[in-house]
Design a protein around this motif. Structure first.
Motif, PDB file in Angstrom:
ATOM      1  N   ILE A  84     -22.550  -8.587  40.087  1.00  0.00           N
ATOM      2  CA  ILE A  84     -22.540  -9.454  38.905  1.00  0.00           C
ATOM      3  C   ILE A  84     -23.825 -10.279  38.912  1.00  0.00           C
ATOM      4  N   HIS A  85     -24.324 -10.563  37.740  1.00  0.00           N
ATOM      5  CA  HIS A  85     -25.600 -11.270  37.579  1.00  0.00           C
ATOM      6  C   HIS A  85     -25.338 -12.477  36.689  1.00  0.00           C
ATOM      7  N   VAL A  86     -25.658 -13.681  37.183  1.00  0.00           N
ATOM      8  CA  VAL A  86     -25.240 -14.896  36.474  1.00  0.00           C
ATOM      9  C   VAL A  86     -26.349 -15.532  35.647  1.00  0.00           C
ATOM     10  N   TRP A  87     -27.473 -14.843  35.515  1.00  0.00           N
ATOM     11  CA  TRP A  87     -28.545 -15.278  34.614  1.00  0.00           C
ATOM     12  C   TRP A  87     -28.994 -16.706  34.914  1.00  0.00           C
TER      13      TRP A  87
ATOM     14  N   MET B 268     -19.469 -17.618  30.403  1.00  0.00           N
ATOM     15  CA  MET B 268     -18.171 -17.057  30.779  1.00  0.00           C
ATOM     16  C   MET B 268     -17.927 -17.178  32.285  1.00  0.00           C
ATOM     17  N   TYR B 269     -19.001 -17.114  33.082  1.00  0.00           N
ATOM     18  CA  TYR B 269     -18.866 -17.221  34.533  1.00  0.00           C
ATOM     19  C   TYR B 269     -18.420 -18.622  34.969  1.00  0.00           C
ATOM     20  N   PHE B 270     -18.527 -19.594  34.088  1.00  0.00           N
ATOM     21  CA  PHE B 270     -18.288 -20.993  34.428  1.00  0.00           C
ATOM     22  C   PHE B 270     -17.087 -21.583  33.699  1.00  0.00           C
ATOM     23  N   ASP B 271     -16.258 -20.737  33.114  1.00  0.00           N
ATOM     24  CA  ASP B 271     -15.127 -21.194  32.308  1.00  0.00           C
ATOM     25  C   ASP B 271     -13.854 -20.483  32.770  1.00  0.00           C
ATOM     26  N   SER B 272     -12.875 -21.249  33.218  1.00  0.00           N
ATOM     27  CA  SER B 272     -11.642 -20.668  33.784  1.00  0.00           C
ATOM     28  C   SER B 272     -10.835 -19.868  32.767  1.00  0.00           C
ATOM     29  N   LYS B 273     -11.032 -20.106  31.484  1.00  0.00           N
ATOM     30  CA  LYS B 273     -10.264 -19.358  30.497  1.00  0.00           C
ATOM     31  C   LYS B 273     -10.653 -17.880  30.473  1.00  0.00           C
ATOM     32  N   TYR B 274     -11.775 -17.539  31.137  1.00  0.00           N
ATOM     33  CA  TYR B 274     -12.204 -16.144  31.177  1.00  0.00           C
ATOM     34  C   TYR B 274     -11.872 -15.465  32.516  1.00  0.00           C
ATOM     35  N   ASN B 275     -11.078 -16.105  33.360  1.00  0.00           N
ATOM     36  CA  ASN B 275     -10.787 -15.544  34.681  1.00  0.00           C
ATOM     37  C   ASN B 275     -10.200 -14.136  34.602  1.00  0.00           C
ATOM     38  N   GLU B 276      -9.178 -13.972  33.818  1.00  0.00           N
ATOM     39  CA  GLU B 276      -8.522 -12.662  33.716  1.00  0.00           C
ATOM     40  C   GLU B 276      -9.435 -11.642  33.060  1.00  0.00           C
ATOM     41  N   LYS B 277     -10.118 -12.053  32.001  1.00  0.00           N
ATOM     42  CA  LYS B 277     -11.028 -11.138  31.318  1.00  0.00           C
ATOM     43  C   LYS B 277     -12.151 -10.697  32.245  1.00  0.00           C
ATOM     44  N   MET B 278     -12.653 -11.610  33.076  1.00  0.00           N
ATOM     45  CA  MET B 278     -13.755 -11.275  33.968  1.00  0.00           C
ATOM     46  C   MET B 278     -13.328 -10.248  35.010  1.00  0.00           C
ATOM     47  N   LEU B 279     -12.126 -10.390  35.527  1.00  0.00           N
ATOM     48  CA  LEU B 279     -11.631  -9.403  36.481  1.00  0.00           C
ATOM     49  C   LEU B 279     -11.544  -8.021  35.843  1.00  0.00           C
ATOM     50  N   ASN B 280     -11.235  -7.999  34.573  1.00  0.00           N
ATOM     51  CA  ASN B 280     -11.113  -6.734  33.860  1.00  0.00           C
ATOM     52  C   ASN B 280     -12.474  -6.097  33.590  1.00  0.00           C
ATOM     53  N   ILE B 281     -13.418  -6.887  33.117  1.00  0.00           N
ATOM     54  CA  ILE B 281     -14.709  -6.287  32.732  1.00  0.00           C
ATOM     55  C   ILE B 281     -15.605  -5.982  33.927  1.00  0.00           C
TER      56      ILE B 281
ATOM     57  N   TYR C 108     -33.955  -3.653  45.766  1.00  0.00           N
ATOM     58  CA  TYR C 108     -34.340  -5.032  45.440  1.00  0.00           C
ATOM     59  C   TYR C 108     -33.187  -5.661  44.670  1.00  0.00           C
ATOM     60  N   LEU C 109     -32.859  -6.929  45.014  1.00  0.00           N
ATOM     61  CA  LEU C 109     -31.853  -7.687  44.278  1.00  0.00           C
ATOM     62  C   LEU C 109     -32.387  -9.071  43.932  1.00  0.00           C
ATOM     63  N   ASP C 110     -32.045  -9.560  42.754  1.00  0.00           N
ATOM     64  CA  ASP C 110     -32.337 -10.940  42.378  1.00  0.00           C
ATOM     65  C   ASP C 110     -31.483 -11.890  43.216  1.00  0.00           C
ATOM     66  N   LEU C 111     -31.912 -13.143  43.291  1.00  0.00           N
ATOM     67  CA  LEU C 111     -31.168 -14.153  44.041  1.00  0.00           C
ATOM     68  C   LEU C 111     -30.075 -14.839  43.219  1.00  0.00           C
ATOM     69  N   ASP C 112     -29.823 -14.350  42.010  1.00  0.00           N
ATOM     70  CA  ASP C 112     -28.724 -14.902  41.206  1.00  0.00           C
ATOM     71  C   ASP C 112     -27.652 -13.847  40.956  1.00  0.00           C
ATOM     72  N   VAL C 113     -27.392 -13.039  41.982  1.00  0.00           N
ATOM     73  CA  VAL C 113     -26.352 -12.019  41.876  1.00  0.00           C
ATOM     74  C   VAL C 113     -25.286 -12.269  42.936  1.00  0.00           C
ATOM     75  N   ILE C 114     -24.153 -11.590  42.789  1.00  0.00           N
ATOM     76  CA  ILE C 114     -23.192 -11.425  43.871  1.00  0.00           C
ATOM     77  C   ILE C 114     -22.856  -9.938  43.934  1.00  0.00           C
ATOM     78  N   VAL C 115     -23.008  -9.366  45.097  1.00  0.00           N
ATOM     79  CA  VAL C 115     -22.638  -7.965  45.293  1.00  0.00           C
ATOM     80  C   VAL C 115     -21.128  -7.918  45.500  1.00  0.00           C
ATOM     81  N   ILE C 116     -20.421  -7.095  44.726  1.00  0.00           N
ATOM     82  CA  ILE C 116     -18.956  -7.056  44.825  1.00  0.00           C
ATOM     83  C   ILE C 116     -18.434  -5.674  45.216  1.00  0.00           C
TER      84      ILE C 116
END
Length: 350
Positions: free
Chosen positions: A311-314, A291-304, A181-189
């Motif tokens: 990923i789940h965007v709440w 954080m999912y909606f702010d470009s200043k976290y692009n590099e950090k997001m790729l890392n974490i 089961y998956l929520d509809l606010d995810v992206i499978v990566i």
């Protein structure tokens, strides 16, 4: 003749008296149907997609999404938002060996009339493993441990009816068929096929979340799903948002693992059930959803997210935050890569 006119006057007076009553009833019923969290459309028998109960999903080889709003009934046809469709496409794209089921509890049929939603649905159906079906809530819950929750109106009377309707269905679908089961606010990566038969992910030190759950269709997995349904049947709470979703899987695992906190489940076998750390499915805590909606976290997001499968965007918090399709924020970067067909159909915003 005088008696006749007297009866006519009485009848006319009754009509005048009752008309406001009928109007009030009509208004109340209409408001109930179209209020933000109403699930009144579930009880309507308009034209719908083919029923999921008419199919035989491959047990343990299916991924389930549930769309539990009445939006499609209100719109007059099956509708889908881009972010919902992105979740479905990413699951289909990265898991070609699984059948993907998007199940609508709202009545409605697909009409290709050129809208963005229509194009998005057509994009999803270009994947051979995507199936879009209707789920009749009453029939689906009949003769199951949770039949009473819908039959007796407990789900419908809930303060969070749509969310709690989804809570019941996620455990019920896995009880019927096994799988994911998956929520509809995810992206499978990352592909999910190599993960163990029974698992979920913690979202914090204390709690296990219910946005990603896998139960095997038989043996231990079916037993775990049975226990979840029995918990819902006994303990359903319409006034507590999280008690019937993450609360159920958290209580089950506290019992299976013999511990009180999710962080203590990570290194335990838990009778064949695997609990993953937050980074696997919930790498960003709900209170940091921006954080999912702010470009200043692009590099950090790729890392974490380097060890993440999903990923789940709440959505409960982020639903009203728009993203222009030409922007480069973490959410849109993931979307372009993992749901490219859906993203390509977005007109202005994702």
């Amino acid at each position: 003749m005088h008696k006749f006119y007297r009866h006519v006057r009485v009848f006319a007076l009754l009509c005048l008296m009752l008309t406001p009553l009928f109007y009030i009833v009509f208004v109340i019923c209409t408001k109930q149907l179209f209020k933000a969290d109403s699930i009144a459309c579930y009880r309507l028998h308009d034209k719908s997609l083919p029923e999921i109960t008419e199919m035989q999903p491959r047990k343990g080889k299916s991924i389930f999404f549930h769309e539990t709003s009445c939006n499609s009934y209100i719109e007059g046809k099956i509708t889908l938002f881009p972010r919902q469709a992105c979740a479905v496409e990413s699951a289909a794209l990265l898991n070609p060996g699984y059948d993907i089921y998007l199940l609508f509890t709202s009545p409605g049929i697909i009409k290709f009339e050129g809208t963005q939603s229509d194009r998005i649905i057509k994009a999803l159906l270009s994947y051979k493993n995507v199936n879009i079906r209707h789920l009749d809530y009453e029939k689906y819950t009949k003769d199951t441990p949770v039949e009473n929750l819908y039959r007796d109106g407990k789900v419908e009377a809930s303060l969070y009816a749509r969310s709690h309707a989804s809570d019941v269905l996620r455990y019920l679908s896995l009880w019927k068929y096994g799988g994911i089961y998956l929520d509809l606010d995810v992206i499978v990566i990352k592909p999910l096929q190599d993960l163990p038969a029974n698992y979920a992910g913690s979202e914090s030190e204390n709690n296990v979340a219910a946005g990603v759950i896998n139960f095997s269709p038989d043996g231990r997995g079916h037993g775990f799903a049975q226990r979840c349904l029995e918990d819902l049947r006994r303990n359903f709470r319409g006034k507590d948002w999280g008690y019937n979703g993450p609360g159920v899987i958290t209580r089950l695992l506290k019992n299976l693992c013999g511990v009180k906190k999710a962080k203590d489940m990570l290194k335990k076998d838990c009778r064949g059930f695997k609990v993953y750390p937050p980074e696997a499915f919930y790498p960003v805590e709900w209170w940091n959803w921006k954080m999912y909606f702010d470009s200043k976290y692009n590099e950090k997001m790729l890392n974490i997210t380097r060890n993440s499968y999903v990923i789940h965007v709440w959505n409960k918090h982020s639903v009203n935050t728009k993203i222009k399709i030409n922007s480069e924020v973490p959410y849109s970067i993931f979307a372009k890569k993992y749901c490219p067909k859906v993203f390509a159909e977005c007109e202005e915003y994702f």
